[in-house]
Design an enzyme around this catalytic site. Sequence first.
Site, PDB file in Angstrom:
ATOM      1  N   ASN A 151      -7.812  -3.310   2.959  1.00 30.00           N
ATOM      2  CA  ASN A 151      -9.327  -3.396   2.865  1.00 30.00           C
ATOM      3  C   ASN A 151      -9.558  -5.006   3.542  1.00 30.00           C
ATOM      4  OD1 ASN A 151      -9.533  -0.866   1.476  1.00 30.00           O
ATOM      5  ND2 ASN A 151      -8.868  -2.122  -0.180  1.00 30.00           N
TER       6      ASN A 151
ATOM      7  N   VAL B 119      -8.431  -9.616  -2.800  1.00 36.25           N
ATOM      8  CA  VAL B 119      -7.487 -10.957  -2.861  1.00 36.25           C
ATOM      9  C   VAL B 119      -7.228 -11.283  -1.351  1.00 36.25           C
ATOM     10  CG1 VAL B 119      -5.156 -11.693  -3.416  1.00 36.25           C
ATOM     11  CG2 VAL B 119      -6.104  -9.827  -4.635  1.00 36.25           C
TER      12      VAL B 119
ATOM     13  N   HIS C 102      -2.893  -7.565   2.622  1.00 33.37           N
ATOM     14  CA  HIS C 102      -2.067  -6.610   1.913  1.00 33.37           C
ATOM     15  C   HIS C 102      -2.179  -5.263   2.287  1.00 33.37           C
ATOM     16  CE1 HIS C 102      -5.328  -7.597  -0.431  1.00 33.37           C
ATOM     17  NE2 HIS C 102      -5.583  -6.383  -0.883  1.00 33.37           N
TER      18      HIS C 102
ATOM     19  N   HIS D  38      -1.830  -1.421   1.423  1.00 33.27           N
ATOM     20  CA  HIS D  38      -1.596  -0.587   0.002  1.00 33.27           C
ATOM     21  C   HIS D  38      -0.547   0.715   0.788  1.00 33.27           C
ATOM     22  CE1 HIS D  38      -4.767  -2.059  -2.435  1.00 33.27           C
ATOM     23  NE2 HIS D  38      -5.081  -2.568  -1.256  1.00 33.27           N
TER      24      HIS D  38
HETATM   25  P1  5GP Z   1      -7.755  -5.145  -2.473  1.00 28.63           P
HETATM   26  O1  5GP Z   1      -8.660  -4.719  -3.443  1.00 28.63           O
HETATM   27  O2  5GP Z   1      -7.881  -6.557  -1.865  1.00 28.63           O
HETATM   28  O3  5GP Z   1      -7.582  -4.221  -1.173  1.00 28.63           O
HETATM   29  O4  5GP Z   1      -6.334  -5.233  -3.210  1.00 28.63           O
HETATM   30  C1  5GP Z   1      -5.880  -6.038  -4.263  1.00 28.63           C
HETATM   31  C2  5GP Z   1      -5.018  -5.359  -5.187  1.00 28.63           C
HETATM   32  O5  5GP Z   1      -4.286  -6.292  -5.704  1.00 28.63           O
HETATM   33  C3  5GP Z   1      -5.591  -4.400  -5.942  1.00 28.63           C
HETATM   34  O6  5GP Z   1      -5.356  -3.135  -5.757  1.00 28.63           O
HETATM   35  C4  5GP Z   1      -5.183  -4.839  -7.399  1.00 28.63           C
HETATM   36  O7  5GP Z   1      -4.950  -4.046  -8.522  1.00 28.63           O
HETATM   37  C5  5GP Z   1      -4.299  -5.668  -7.082  1.00 28.63           C
HETATM   38  N1  5GP Z   1      -3.768  -6.997  -7.907  1.00 28.63           N
HETATM   39  C6  5GP Z   1      -4.671  -7.893  -8.419  1.00 28.63           C
HETATM   40  N2  5GP Z   1      -4.120  -8.657  -9.021  1.00 28.63           N
HETATM   41  C7  5GP Z   1      -2.834  -8.363  -9.218  1.00 28.63           C
HETATM   42  C8  5GP Z   1      -1.735  -8.958  -9.698  1.00 28.63           C
HETATM   43  O8  5GP Z   1      -1.766 -10.119 -10.441  1.00 28.63           O
HETATM   44  N3  5GP Z   1      -0.369  -8.281  -9.732  1.00 28.63           N
HETATM   45  C9  5GP Z   1      -0.394  -7.296  -9.136  1.00 28.63           C
HETATM   46  N4  5GP Z   1       0.949  -6.884  -8.948  1.00 28.63           N
HETATM   47  N5  5GP Z   1      -1.467  -6.709  -8.433  1.00 28.63           N
HETATM   48  C10 5GP Z   1      -2.481  -7.236  -8.462  1.00 28.63           C
END
Ligand code: 5GP
Length: 112
Positions: free
Chosen positions: A85, A94, A98, A100
């Site tokens: 994303n 974040v 990353h 997924h």
């Molecule tokens: P995004 O939405 O930026 O593509 O993905 C961020 C991901 O980080 C989300 O799926 C969310 O659940 C995960 N995430 C956020 N905070 C934490 C955390 O403290 N630990 C872990 N293991 N995952 C996290």
Amino acid sequence: MTLFEKIIAREIPADIVYEDELVLAFNDINPQAPVHVLVIPKKPIPRIAEAEPDDHQVLGHLLLKAKDIAGDLGLQKNGFRLAINNGKDAGESVPHLHLHILGGRAMTWPPG
Ligand code: 5GP
């Protein structure tokens, strides 16, 4: 320091499934599928849109390791999805790149 840099530094705990000198992989805290792993570069690249030509080795490694981790987690036979994303419209939450890995159930397309 981003949340994921704190996980790399072991300042915040995570359920780590793979680590080497370039990448770290850990279970997502809010899984969207039976298997939901995040693979991140240790280098703090904020998002794929800000990756640079010099990052080609780490980005290639990230993809190849994601494939290996998916296989190790039993996703080879039925398949899996890799997702990044990038930015607001994609739901990036974040600002540390990353990848997924999602698997263990059938995915829909197009994604929401
Ligand atoms: P995004 O939405 O930026 O593509 O993905 C961020 C991901 O980080 C989300 O799926 C969310 O659940 C995960 N995430 C956020 N905070 C934490 C955390 O403290 N630990 C872990 N293991 N995952 C996290």
